[in-house]
Design a protein around this motif. Structure first.
Motif, PDB file in Angstrom:
ATOM      1  N   UNK A 541       0.836  -1.197   0.000  1.00  9.08           N
ATOM      2  CA  UNK A 541       0.000   0.000   0.000  1.00  9.08           C
ATOM      3  C   UNK A 541       0.872   1.249   0.000  1.00  9.08           C
ATOM      4  N   UNK A 542       0.513   2.232  -0.794  1.00 15.51           N
ATOM      5  CA  UNK A 542       1.232   3.507  -0.861  1.00 15.51           C
ATOM      6  C   UNK A 542       0.258   4.647  -0.581  1.00 15.51           C
ATOM      7  N   UNK A 543       0.797   5.843  -0.528  1.00 13.71           N
ATOM      8  CA  UNK A 543      -0.033   7.035  -0.332  1.00 13.71           C
ATOM      9  C   UNK A 543      -0.421   7.599  -1.695  1.00 13.71           C
ATOM     10  N   UNK A 544      -1.671   8.013  -1.826  1.00 20.02           N
ATOM     11  CA  UNK A 544      -2.165   8.618  -3.065  1.00 20.02           C
ATOM     12  C   UNK A 544      -1.250   9.765  -3.488  1.00 20.02           C
ATOM     13  N   UNK A 545      -0.757   9.735  -4.720  1.00 20.48           N
ATOM     14  CA  UNK A 545       0.208  10.721  -5.203  1.00 20.48           C
ATOM     15  C   UNK A 545      -0.403  12.103  -5.412  1.00 20.48           C
ATOM     16  N   UNK A 546      -1.716  12.218  -5.320  1.00 19.87           N
ATOM     17  CA  UNK A 546      -2.335  13.529  -5.488  1.00 19.87           C
ATOM     18  C   UNK A 546      -2.110  14.437  -4.283  1.00 19.87           C
ATOM     19  N   UNK A 547      -1.614  13.886  -3.191  1.00 20.67           N
ATOM     20  CA  UNK A 547      -1.256  14.702  -2.033  1.00 20.67           C
ATOM     21  C   UNK A 547       0.188  15.152  -2.201  1.00 20.67           C
ATOM     22  N   UNK A 548       0.407  16.441  -2.101  1.00 22.39           N
ATOM     23  CA  UNK A 548       1.751  16.987  -2.281  1.00 22.39           C
ATOM     24  C   UNK A 548       2.503  16.895  -0.959  1.00 22.39           C
ATOM     25  N   UNK A 549       3.073  15.731  -0.710  1.00 19.46           N
ATOM     26  CA  UNK A 549       3.806  15.460   0.516  1.00 19.46           C
ATOM     27  C   UNK A 549       5.024  14.607   0.167  1.00 19.46           C
ATOM     28  N   UNK A 550       5.885  14.424   1.155  1.00 19.78           N
ATOM     29  CA  UNK A 550       6.992  13.483   1.038  1.00 19.78           C
ATOM     30  C   UNK A 550       6.695  12.301   1.956  1.00 19.78           C
ATOM     31  N   UNK A 551       6.888  11.098   1.444  1.00 24.19           N
ATOM     32  CA  UNK A 551       6.653   9.886   2.237  1.00 24.19           C
ATOM     33  C   UNK A 551       7.986   9.261   2.595  1.00 24.19           C
ATOM     34  N   UNK A 552       8.168   9.007   3.864  1.00 20.55           N
ATOM     35  CA  UNK A 552       9.391   8.361   4.350  1.00 20.55           C
ATOM     36  C   UNK A 552       9.013   7.035   4.988  1.00 20.55           C
ATOM     37  N   UNK A 553       9.698   5.943   4.525  1.00 22.30           N
ATOM     38  CA  UNK A 553       9.354   4.612   5.054  1.00 22.30           C
ATOM     39  C   UNK A 553      10.577   3.973   5.654  1.00 22.30           C
TER      40      UNK A 553
END
Length: 553
Positions: A541-553
């Motif tokens: 599962x990933x975060x919807x790319x339409x949100x302008x954020x940075x994802x750190x895993x």
């Protein structure tokens, strides 16, 4: 910004995007900046009702001479002084005032750099009319529209081609006025241009016939009068002078019959007729999203200009060389930006956001540029689908620099970061995801144009309006994207059916909800948030790319 290379694009993006005039990130401000950008007592006591501008350019001498009439009413206590703005090296020759039932009186004035302080003794206590005679060599544009002023060019056949680009720099670069976005002439404006009889002059609104006696100095010249009935930004009142020819069309739009008029150089007529077929589809898309075109009574015009483009109200400047994309390139890199003419779409979008809705202070210019850049996404979505629109706006992120906050310092005529374009659009796109109701989102866009239309406003008022109409507390989202340079980081730890997440690199209290690729919504906080699926797994599962954020895993 020509997107030929990323480096070149970044250089052009230093505080700018197509159609806007940046002030190059000035950091130390002077008394002149305060006079230009502040609503001081010499400005707040009077309210502009109408401008009548007459200008005669001399192409060979690169000079202009003119007369400006300002109708005004009193809106506060008169301190005995009125500030009129006209930038050096332009010179005021004479100022007279006429009041109802009284004689014309000469007014004295003092010159303070780009401001002229007028002694108002003899003015009517309630309303009046100023007549200002002036002349000079206006600041020439260096790299219009970004570094603007009066533009003296020759067309491909060596004939004079003149216009102005002055957003940010200010209309006072070429005519005396109250040069502050907060005060638009409620009664509109008339622009009179006296030009050689071999040329044609085009202005805002509609051409009108004005009865007047001929003057000896008009021998060998033609006089063109154009008039707008609506309130108008000072910087969008613009003369276009050249060897123009005209063709017309009409659109049966949301507000009835809209007159469309196109003015181009004679040798570009055939190319323009083909390229400008894109205007009607653009207008249909924008009327769907934003509501009726705001200026039906003033008409819609595209006017060919010797620079890339600008949002001059009801007379949009066009200089995209009759190419699709941005001078043939795609700012998003998605491929969708090459299927339409960037200047037709972007600059016309400003008729709703900038010309209809205008911010009082240039520091809040994101309201103009963020929404107008997002209008590009909405145009793509209208004709090519939502996924295409998503890809386009996501692609614009590569142009964001995060150099300084989008909102600039108030009261000194200084905008914030050029990120107001691409980051601003992506903030709006992110807020659209949080609202999670496209019907409501469209109603908000239309409501903004209805409730703030033909008025001046502030970022704070626009933010509060969206919060109220959406029913969502978006205040921290606005603070994050408008007032900091930080992109929020969503830290994720996933194991099977469990997720731990939190926001970092964000303002205090930031708790924006986000949608996952499986459709599930989560609402992290700045503390540790634990989430469990209902019998499924977070694996992959990933975060919807339409949100302008940075994802750190």
């Amino acid at each position: 910004m020509k997107l030929f290379t990323k480096l070149f694009c970044a250089a052009l993006l230093t505080g700018s995007a197509a159609g806007a005039q940046p002030l190059h990130g000035q950091r130390e401000f002077t008394h002149q900046d305060t006079l230009r950008g502040t609503l001081n007592p010499y400005r707040t006591w009077w309210d502009v009702q109408r401008y009548e501008i007459e200008v005669t350019p001399d192409f060979d001498k690169r000079s202009i001479a003119g007369v400006v009439t300002i109708d005004f009413t009193r809106s506060g206590t008169n301190p005995g002084t009125m500030q009129i703005d006209l930038q050096d090296p332009m010179t005021i020759d004479r100022i007279t005032a006429s009041n109802a039932g009284s004689k014309v009186v000469n007014l004295t004035y003092q010159h303070h750099g780009n401001a002229w302080l007028v002694n108002t003794e003899g003015l009517s206590p309630e309303a009046g009319r100023l007549r200002i005679e002036y002349h000079g060599i206006p600041r020439p544009a260096v790299n219009p529209p970004w570094d603007g002023g009066w533009i003296w060019k020759k067309d491909k056949q060596g004939r004079p081609w003149m216009t102005v680009a002055c957003q940010g720099l200010g209309a006072s670069v070429w005519y005396p006025c109250k040069d502050h976005q907060s005060d638009e002439p409620e009664g509109g404006a008339r622009l009179t241009m006296v030009v050689p009889d071999t040329l044609v002059a085009v202005g805002n609104g509609r051409q009108v016939m004005v009865k007047r006696e001929a003057r000896p100095e008009w021998a060998g010249k033609r006089v063109f009068d154009w008039e707008v009935k609506n309130p108008i930004n000072n910087y969008t009142i613009i003369p276009y002078i050249g060897k123009y020819v005209n063709f017309t069309d009409t659109l049966m739009g949301a507000g009835g019959k809209l007159d469309l008029s196109y003015w181009v150089l004679d040798y570009d007529l055939d190319k323009a007729k083909k390229q400008f077929e894109q205007v009607k589809p653009m207008l249909r898309a924008f009327e769907y999203w934003f509501g009726p075109y705001p200026f039906y009574d003033d008409s819609y015009k595209l006017v060919q200009a010797p620079h890339l483009g600008m949002e001059h109200q009801s007379a949009v400047a066009y200089g995209n060389q009759f190419k699709n994309g941005y001078l043939g390139s795609d700012l998003s890199g998605s491929g969708y930006g090459k299927t339409w003419d960037y200047i037709i779409v972007h600059e016309s979008g400003h008729e709703w956001f900038a010309n209809n809705i205008t911010t009082k202070d240039i520091a809040d210019m994101w309201v103009h540029e963020g929404f107008t850049t997002y209008s590009e996404e909405l145009f793509v979505e209208y004709y090519q689908g939502k996924e295409a629109g998503n890809a386009y706006v996501q692609g614009l992120r590569r142009n964001v620099s995060n150099d300084k906050p989008i909102i600039g310092p108030y009261g000194v005529n200084q905008e914030g970061s050029g990120d107001m374009y691409f980051k601003g659009a992506n903030m709006i796109h992110t807020i659209r995801q949080v609202i999670n109701d496209d019907k409501l989102f469209r109603e908000i866009l239309q409501g903004l144009n209805r409730d703030f239309g033909k008025k001046t406003t502030t970022s704070a008022e626009v933010e509060q309006y969206i919060i109220q109409k959406s029913g969502k507390d978006l205040s921290k989202i606005f603070d994050q994207y408008l007032r900091t340079i930080d992109i929020p980081v969503l830290e994720l730890k996933i194991k099977d059916d469990k997720m731990e997440c939190r926001w970092t690199n964000c303002v205090k209290g930031f708790n924006m909800p986000v949608r996952l690729s499986n459709g599930q919504w989560i609402q992290p906080s700045t503390g540790e948030t634990k989430i469990k699926t209902d019998g499924g797994s977070f694996e992959g599962v990933t975060v919807d790319k339409n949100f302008y954020i940075t994802v750190s895993r």
